[in-house]
Enzyme design. Structure first.
Site, PDB file in Angstrom:
ATOM      1  N   ASP A 301       0.867  -1.162   0.000  1.00 10.23           N
ATOM      2  CA  ASP A 301       0.000   0.000   0.000  1.00 10.23           C
ATOM      3  C   ASP A 301       0.910   1.220   0.000  1.00 10.23           C
ATOM      4  OD1 ASP A 301      -1.992   1.802   0.226  1.00 10.23           O
ATOM      5  OD2 ASP A 301      -2.604   1.272   2.253  1.00 10.23           O
ATOM      6  N   THR A 303       0.625   4.501   0.635  1.00  9.59           N
ATOM      7  CA  THR A 303       0.613   5.398   1.786  1.00  9.59           C
ATOM      8  C   THR A 303       1.057   4.652   3.038  1.00  9.59           C
ATOM      9  OG1 THR A 303      -1.216   6.597   0.791  1.00  9.59           O
ATOM     10  CG2 THR A 303      -0.769   7.015   3.118  1.00  9.59           C
ATOM     11  N   ASP A 536      -1.531  -0.475   6.876  1.00  8.44           N
ATOM     12  CA  ASP A 536      -1.560   0.166   8.189  1.00  8.44           C
ATOM     13  C   ASP A 536      -2.940   0.659   8.579  1.00  8.44           C
ATOM     14  OD1 ASP A 536      -1.831   2.204   6.416  1.00  8.44           O
ATOM     15  OD2 ASP A 536      -0.157   3.406   7.139  1.00  8.44           O
TER      16      ASP A 536
END
Length: 787
Positions: A301, A303, A536
């Site tokens: 991912d 970000t 996250d």
């Protein structure tokens, strides 16, 4: 971050909390990241292998002297090394899990305080914000657009809106809005105990590798029983020397047991846990070490993984004077600002823009599915902030401007007003007001880390909820192959086979929905890949849970951390190469030492069969008794220098090859020919030495030198690829055995002696033939087949 407060209710008082603690109404479902000390000691002391070796040692001691029981030293080694390493791993896990543990927020005496989830008492008011994991069950008493992800409980991917009176259950996660609920079912009465245990329990034997090893041992056990029976019958036929025959029988059975294989497997796993712990990497399940080695696709991912936490506002391109005031009002209305809103708030404050004090009618929190957040104000209408390609029409000049900015690697948000907007019905009547341009902070180590995975043959898939242009721009800055061919996930097919084909041929994906991340994982797995997923946020939970290896960031949401097998506590993406390398080291070395231990088992079974059958034939023919060629003391010496000591060092050596399926097949392809190459020349030279005549010690030494030399050659093959320390290791083992033969006091202790010319010549011929067979079957033949 602010937390919701319950209007008109101050929560429990200190006295009420004390009463409930006294009554035992406390949430006692604590995390157990490791086994208790008693379980560790029990598991290492009381094992079938220890029991069998202990019985054999007792028999040897009864019918011979204490020297013949030295082989039982492996029990002490198993217990000591296994216990010490597991205790070290337990200490590392327990210490790191405290860092990883998320606190709960409860309202007590009119204020919100953070406590350990285990300290929640019945009737506590628990405040929740996006990313929080629900740890106890109870009814909602306040909701501000609260949405809960219950996918881990129901399998339903869509968030569920919660109003006052609705139940929330442990194991679910907050994805949007804020709220307060009353702790009603706690401890064993809630889902938390089971779910948290499953998410974070220390596991020791639940892995493909250990399953394969257990299968080996079970198979060997069935072979040992008839072979040992045959050996016992054949040896006890010698009524005159029946005591020596019993000891020889013990010597034949002991090497059949791969006693150190289980030990070194556990040690390798435990050492891996400790090494990764030093790098601030929490491995929540031991089998995750194995998963690290098998990974061939890594889904990232963007970000929080390729970019650092937080962003900086580059500029605000406003189409009207109200834009800055509206942004300040939106920031003030957000109880739990995400990094984007926090960056906007900081920028406005630095530039002197303060909260204008607009009165709020309704807040619509950000959702990764909607891609926007918004607020309806009393006198200033409805304002939304979100993705330009969602809020703006494609032909809008501001949308075109946003695309150009995104192509430069910038993150762009559109600030708009809307005539109608809701969390369920979308938005309409939109008027563009401004573009908020943010710059993400690329991790300085990201490019080198991605290059490492490319060199190691691990395919990278960058998936993000951001616009394809923005994701592609970041990938281009990191020199990722395929950065110019970013795929818009909104146009991907739903058919799993078509999706898998696109995933195979592309690397960068933008506008990926949370449920699509899980679809990506499943599609790649259907293609036979072992998939690791990093994340996250709450939107990553489903994919983390379904991947072969979930890797969460330590600063991420409790939801992501709780379902991941590996947590990078320092959020350092550059740790991942070390994580993968550690997994490969563990699996590669366990396979290497498995070759050694099972080679020993094969040659021990073969020798026992040869001697057993030969003894029975000799007994029927009325010839001399054929005793087993070794006593237990000889086996202790041979095993120590060809397996025990070298296997311990090889189990901890660096290895960089990715683990491949077919562990059992590969080990058997090595162990069977290697074991036979050891057993057949040893048995032949033993028979020749017996027929030549001379003391029994001569025949035993001749057979021992032959077996040791061929087994040492097998060790040299296993030790590939060669390095200086491996060469020194093999040479030192050979020199140690030669030292024992050469020094009279050591030779007498081990009941050996330097053989004469005839026996030496016979041994050299047998050794040469055995090593030639090893090279032919294990070195030359595999290369020829590879060509």
């Amino acid at each position: 971050m602010t937390t919701p407060m319950l209007a008109g209710n101050r929560g429990l008082t200190a006295a009420e909390v004390a009463e409930r603690v006294e009554a035992g109404a406390v949430n006692q479902a604590k995390r157990h990241t490791s086994r208790p000390l008693s379980a560790i000691l029990r598991a290492n002391f009381f094992t079938p292998v220890n029991a069998l070796i202990g019985v054999l040692a007792l028999i040897a001691l009864t019918f011979s002297d204490w020297k013949q029981t030295l082989f039982a030293g492996v029990i002490l080694a198993n217990i000591a090394i296994g216990t010490i390493q597991e205790l070290r791993a337990k200490r590392t896990l327990d210490k790191l899990s405290l860092v990883n543990q998320a606190n709960a927020r409860v309202v007590r005496d009119g204020s919100t305080v953070e406590i350990d989830p285990a300290e929640i008492v019945r009737d506590d008011l628990v405040a929740i914000v996006p990313g929080d994991r629900i740890v106890v069950d109870g009814p909602v008493v306040e909701s501000r657009n609260l949405e809960i992800d219950e996918s881990l409980l129901t399998g339903e991917a869509d968030p569920v809106a919660k109003a006052p009176g609705d139940q929330v259950q442990s194991g679910s996660f907050v994805v949007a809005g804020t709220g307060v609920f009353r702790a009603e079912k706690i401890g064993a009465d809630s889902y938390a105990a089971r779910l948290v245990e499953e998410a974070s329990r220390f596991k020791r034997a639940n892995s493909q590798l250990q399953t394969a090893i257990n299968r080996f041992i079970k198979l060997i056990s069935w072979l040992i029983i008839p072979v040992a029976t045959l050996l016992i019958i054949s040896q006890l036929a010698d009524n005159e020397n029946w005591q020596d025959s019993i000891v020889s029988t013990v010597a034949g059975i002991v090497p059949m047991i791969p006693e150190g294989l289980i030990l070194l497997t556990s040690v390798a796993f435990a050492v891996g846990i400790i090494r990764l712990g030093r790098r601030q990497c929490l491995v929540q399940e031991l089998p995750a070490i194995e998963g690290l080695a098998r990974v061939d696709v890594l889904c990232l991912d963007k970000t929080g993984t390729l970019t650092e936490g937080g962003m900086d506002v580059e500029e605000i391109r406003a189409a009207g004077d109200e834009a800055s005031e509206a942004l300040a009002a939106l920031a003030a209305a957000d109880d739990s600002p995400n990094p984007t809103m926090q960056a906007v708030s900081d920028h406005l404050r630095e530039n002197g823009t303060v909260d204008p004090g607009w009165r709020v009618i309704e807040s619509m929190p950000f959702s990764s599915a909607r891609k926007w957040s918004g607020v309806r104000f009393t006198d200033h209408g409805t304002w939304l902030l979100g993705a330009p390609d969602v809020l703006l029409s494609s032909d809008d000049p501001m949308a075109l401007e946003a695309d150009m900015l995104a192509a430069q690697g910038l993150r762009v948000l559109a600030l708009v007003t809307a005539e109608e907007a809701s969390t369920t019905g979308g938005a309409s009547g939109i008027t563009p007001k401004a573009l908020v341009v943010l710059r993400q902070r690329l991790r300085s180590t990201a490019a080198a880390t991605l290059e490492y995975f490319k060199e190691q043959g691990v395919a990278i898939k960058i998936i993000s909820g951001d616009s394809p242009a923005a994701v592609g721009a970041v990938a281009a800055q990191l020199d990722v192959d395929g950065a110019g061919d970013t795929v818009d996930a909104r146009r991907l097919p739903e058919d799993p086979d078509e999706l898998a084909e696109i995933l195979e041929n592309n690397t960068i994906f933008g506008r990926v929905q949370p449920h699509q991340k899980r679809d990506f994982v499943k599609a790649l797995q259907a293609k036979g890949h072992t998939v690791a997923m990093t994340g996250d946020g709450v939107n990553d939970v489903l994919a983390l849970k379904d991947s072969d290896l979930g890797i969460a960031m330590g600063s991420g949401s409790p939801a992501a951390r709780s379902v991941a097998q590996v947590v990078l506590l320092d959020d350092e993406f550059a740790t991942l190469p070390h994580v993968v390398a550690e997994g490969r080291r563990v699996l590669g070395n366990i396979e290497r030492v498995s070759n050694l231990f099972l080679t020993k088992t094969v040659y021990a079974i073969a020798l026992a069969m040869f001697v057993g059958v030969g003894a029975i034939i000799a007994w029927i023919a009325g010839g001399d008794q054929l005793p087993y060629p070794f006593n237990p003391l000889h086996q202790s010496l041979l095993n120590m220098f060809t397996i025990g000591i070298p296997a311990f060092f090889l189990a901890l050596a660096p290895t960089f090859d990715r683990a491949k399926p077919g562990f059992i097949t590969r080990v058997m392809h090595f162990a069977i020919p290697a074991g036979l190459a050891c057993a057949i020349p040893t048995f032949i030279v033993y028979l020749a030495s017996l027929n030549h005549g001379g003391p029994r010690i001569d025949t035993q030494t001749t057979a021992g030198i032959t077996l040791f030399s061929i087994a040492l050659a097998a060790l040299a093959i296993v030790a590939k690829p060669y390095t200086l320390w491996k060469f020194v290791l093999v040479a030192a083992c050979g020199a140690a055995f030669l030292t024992v033969l050469s020094i009279p006091i050591l030779a007498d202790f081990y009941e050996l002696k330097l053989p004469g010319a005839w026996n030496t010549t016979a041994a050299l011929i047998a050794i040469a033939s055995g090593i030639a067979a090893l090279i032919l079957w294990l070195v030359v033949r595999p290369k020829r087949h590879a060509v």
